[in-house]
Write a protein that holds these residues in place. Sequence first.
Motif, mmCIF file in Angstrom:
data_model
loop_
_atom_site.group_PDB
_atom_site.id
_atom_site.type_symbol
_atom_site.label_atom_id
_atom_site.label_comp_id
_atom_site.label_asym_id
_atom_site.label_seq_id
_atom_site.Cartn_x
_atom_site.Cartn_y
_atom_site.Cartn_z
ATOM 1 N N GLU A 14 -1.164 -4.708 2.233
ATOM 2 C CA GLU A 14 -1.205 -5.495 0.991
ATOM 3 C C GLU A 14 -2.482 -5.300 0.201
ATOM 4 O OE1 GLU A 14 0.029 -9.505 1.631
ATOM 5 O OE2 GLU A 14 1.507 -8.866 3.125
ATOM 6 N N SER A 42 8.539 -2.349 4.086
ATOM 7 C CA SER A 42 7.190 -2.760 3.685
ATOM 8 C C SER A 42 7.200 -3.439 2.320
ATOM 9 C CB SER A 42 6.264 -1.549 3.626
ATOM 10 O OG SER A 42 6.083 -1.032 4.905
ATOM 11 N N VAL A 43 7.951 -2.877 1.411
ATOM 12 C CA VAL A 43 8.006 -3.453 0.062
ATOM 13 C C VAL A 43 8.590 -4.856 0.111
ATOM 14 C CG1 VAL A 43 9.098 -3.263 -2.199
ATOM 15 C CG2 VAL A 43 8.059 -1.247 -1.149
ATOM 16 N N SER A 64 5.794 -11.819 1.112
ATOM 17 C CA SER A 64 4.487 -12.409 1.327
ATOM 18 C C SER A 64 3.910 -12.963 0.012
ATOM 19 C CB SER A 64 3.589 -11.359 1.967
ATOM 20 O OG SER A 64 2.302 -11.447 1.479
ATOM 21 N N HIS A 65 4.066 -12.231 -1.062
ATOM 22 C CA HIS A 65 3.546 -12.695 -2.341
ATOM 23 C C HIS A 65 4.330 -13.894 -2.870
ATOM 24 C CE1 HIS A 65 0.437 -9.780 -3.823
ATOM 25 N NE2 HIS A 65 0.774 -9.296 -2.630
ATOM 26 N N ARG A 81 10.939 2.525 6.317
ATOM 27 C CA ARG A 81 9.633 1.868 6.411
ATOM 28 C C ARG A 81 9.161 1.397 5.045
ATOM 29 N NH1 ARG A 81 5.339 5.585 8.916
ATOM 30 N NH2 ARG A 81 3.971 3.802 8.541
ATOM 31 N N ILE A 82 9.326 2.258 4.072
ATOM 32 C CA ILE A 82 8.878 1.895 2.727
ATOM 33 C C ILE A 82 9.642 0.671 2.244
ATOM 34 C CG2 ILE A 82 8.813 2.609 0.322
ATOM 35 C CD1 ILE A 82 8.259 5.420 1.250
ATOM 36 N N LYS A 125 8.555 -6.856 2.608
ATOM 37 C CA LYS A 125 7.552 -7.714 3.225
ATOM 38 C C LYS A 125 6.504 -8.133 2.205
ATOM 39 C CE LYS A 125 4.711 -6.869 6.534
ATOM 40 N NZ LYS A 125 3.975 -5.962 7.431
ATOM 41 N N TYR A 126 6.098 -7.153 1.447
ATOM 42 C CA TYR A 126 5.075 -7.393 0.404
ATOM 43 C C TYR A 126 5.541 -8.497 -0.538
ATOM 44 C CZ TYR A 126 1.793 -6.155 -3.358
ATOM 45 O OH TYR A 126 0.815 -6.166 -4.310
ATOM 46 N N PHE A 127 6.747 -8.306 -1.036
ATOM 47 C CA PHE A 127 7.281 -9.284 -1.971
ATOM 48 C C PHE A 127 7.412 -10.655 -1.343
ATOM 49 C CE2 PHE A 127 7.557 -7.316 -5.845
ATOM 50 C CZ PHE A 127 8.125 -6.064 -5.777
ATOM 51 N N VAL A 187 2.756 3.717 2.601
ATOM 52 C CA VAL A 187 3.305 2.659 3.465
ATOM 53 C C VAL A 187 2.181 1.797 4.016
ATOM 54 C CG1 VAL A 187 4.542 2.201 5.609
ATOM 55 C CG2 VAL A 187 5.335 3.995 4.111
ATOM 56 N N ILE A 221 -2.574 -3.163 -2.163
ATOM 57 C CA ILE A 221 -2.184 -2.750 -3.518
ATOM 58 C C ILE A 221 -1.965 -3.991 -4.390
ATOM 59 C CG2 ILE A 221 -0.570 -1.448 -4.908
ATOM 60 C CD1 ILE A 221 0.287 0.075 -2.566
ATOM 61 N N PRO A 222 -2.623 -3.991 -5.509
ATOM 62 C CA PRO A 222 -2.344 -5.086 -6.438
ATOM 63 C C PRO A 222 -0.910 -4.964 -6.941
ATOM 64 C CG PRO A 222 -4.238 -3.769 -7.169
ATOM 65 C CD PRO A 222 -3.625 -3.062 -6.016
ATOM 66 N N LEU A 223 -0.305 -6.048 -7.276
ATOM 67 C CA LEU A 223 1.098 -6.053 -7.646
ATOM 68 C C LEU A 223 1.399 -5.112 -8.816
ATOM 69 C CD1 LEU A 223 3.736 -7.448 -6.834
ATOM 70 C CD2 LEU A 223 3.358 -9.034 -8.723
ATOM 71 N N LEU A 281 2.076 -1.734 -7.791
ATOM 72 C CA LEU A 281 3.098 -1.571 -6.759
ATOM 73 C C LEU A 281 4.274 -0.730 -7.256
ATOM 74 C CD1 LEU A 281 3.871 -2.313 -3.879
ATOM 75 C CD2 LEU A 281 5.137 -4.251 -4.815
ATOM 76 N N ILE A 317 0.934 -0.549 1.370
ATOM 77 C CA ILE A 317 1.861 -1.656 1.101
ATOM 78 C C ILE A 317 1.787 -2.667 2.235
ATOM 79 C CG2 ILE A 317 4.259 -2.340 0.747
ATOM 80 C CD1 ILE A 317 4.812 0.351 -0.487
ATOM 81 N N ASP A 318 1.787 -2.126 3.484
ATOM 82 C CA ASP A 318 1.730 -2.991 4.659
ATOM 83 C C ASP A 318 0.489 -3.867 4.661
ATOM 84 O OD1 ASP A 318 3.267 -0.969 7.295
ATOM 85 O OD2 ASP A 318 4.023 -2.608 6.051
ATOM 86 N N ILE A 371 5.711 2.673 -5.655
ATOM 87 C CA ILE A 371 7.086 2.804 -5.170
ATOM 88 C C ILE A 371 7.775 3.985 -5.828
ATOM 89 C CG2 ILE A 371 9.357 1.712 -5.076
ATOM 90 C CD1 ILE A 371 7.918 -0.956 -4.790
ATOM 91 N N ALA A 411 6.521 7.075 -4.209
ATOM 92 C CA ALA A 411 7.139 7.238 -2.888
ATOM 93 C C ALA A 411 8.527 7.840 -3.027
ATOM 94 C CB ALA A 411 7.199 5.901 -2.169
ATOM 95 N N MET A 467 11.123 7.149 7.241
ATOM 96 C CA MET A 467 10.061 6.886 6.264
ATOM 97 C C MET A 467 10.600 6.010 5.148
ATOM 98 S SD MET A 467 6.939 7.563 5.599
ATOM 99 C CE MET A 467 6.436 9.087 6.343
#
Lengths: 65, 404
Positions: free
Chosen positions: A24, B330-331, B337-338, B326-327, B333-335, A18, A26-28, A31, A21-22, A35, A38, B323
């Motif tokens: 960022e 976060s994922v 953001s990208h 959160r994951i 958010k990641y997407f 987490v 990790i390169p895409l 990812l 990921i938060d 995941i 996880a 958890m």
Amino acid sequence: MKTNLTYQKALDELNKIVAEIDSETIPLDQLSEKIQRAGELLEFCRHKLRETEEAFEKGLKKIEE
Amino acid sequence: MMNAAIKLSELLDMVMDVLNDQFYGEEYYIIAETSDIKNYPERSYCFVTLVEKEGSKILAKADAVIWSKSYHIISDFEFTSGVKFERNILLLLKVTVDYSPVFGLKLQINGIDASFTLGNIELQRRQILNDLVSKYPSLVKEIEGGLVTINKRLVRPVIFKRIAVISAPGSDGLLDFRHELEHNPREYRYVIKEYLCQIQGNNAEEYILQQMRIVKSVKPAYDALVVVRGGGSQLDFGPFDTLDLGVEIAGFPIPVITGIGHERNVSIADMVAHLSLKTPTKAANFLLEHNRKAEEDIEQLASFVLLRSRQRFVNEDVRIGMMEERISTSVRKYFNSHLNKLDRMQLTVHLLNPGNILARGFAMVKKADRILNDSSTIKPGDTLEIVMSDAIIGTTVNQKSTKE
């Protein structure tokens, strides 16, 4: 899945993922791998919890007899 | 001699006259000890032999009688003093002197002073207590009017299981005690070992001490020593008011519980023991109650552990759920953001695309096929190419004015 994985270790690893990921970091490309990992860890934790709970309740029934 | 002979009755009548003159109707308070008692409760009279002793020497002796009209004084005395009317008690008596030729001299007892006897007994008990405190300070201390002894300070076991009982054979008190323990509602099982001996009479003290020593030597040690007698309240203490027994109980290594029952008083044994209860039944109930509380404590603890454990499972479940959240967050958010980055890059690329720049009205200026950034090489008369979004214009410079 590593055979010496414990509930606590799984949680620790999940926390790490987490955080990655938060932040960022990790390169895409990695990812989806993360995941997936996880997902495995979460599954493991759920399973372990259920297993422990069942053993607990079973042990309890034995005492009550 | 023969002339002066009279009948026996005549002589005794004379004696009676003299005595009556002096003593008839006169009440006296005397202090005397009972040495023999013949009681006839069905007939409501009692014959008592009174003595006065110095050590073992008898200084005086008299026969006494309690007739039916005064018979109640016996039970009154016993009730008030808590002492049994029997031999070897020092009493304060209200008497009248009776003489009859047939029965001789008799003292008629009309009253017994309970408080005198009580006071006497209390005095003796007090003396023994003083002896205990002064001669055995390591065992007995008097603190704030109460006694503290080794036995009292013993820590009670978590539960009472193995019990030694000292009592007289066939004693009602023993039966009551056992019954109470063996038929308890919670079905606790006790291991009860009897140590029987005489607990009243002359040598009772020694017998009891003997049994106590045996109990003390048993291994593993008992959880408690219970001393019981009678089936209800007793009237005197006998061996339980002695120094040696007091010493033994005070320093005994196992909690001593007395159930020797008394109408109103407390014996030395009661005072120095770990716990004194009025009756054998109450002693049994104490043991039951103690174990019941221990059981309750254990059950409470068990409940607590159960509750906390179940709670833990719930908490961990929630933790895993969180958890997961959160994951997923976060994922996302990641997407996002990208995607944003990509969008911005796309926009930048779009904007920087020369074609789009030209389409917005900007034009490139070329001279001799080279794109010019500034006008430094442009002179009037030069041929220039203006590249527009849809055409290239060939043109000749007319004039040039530089920006300041």
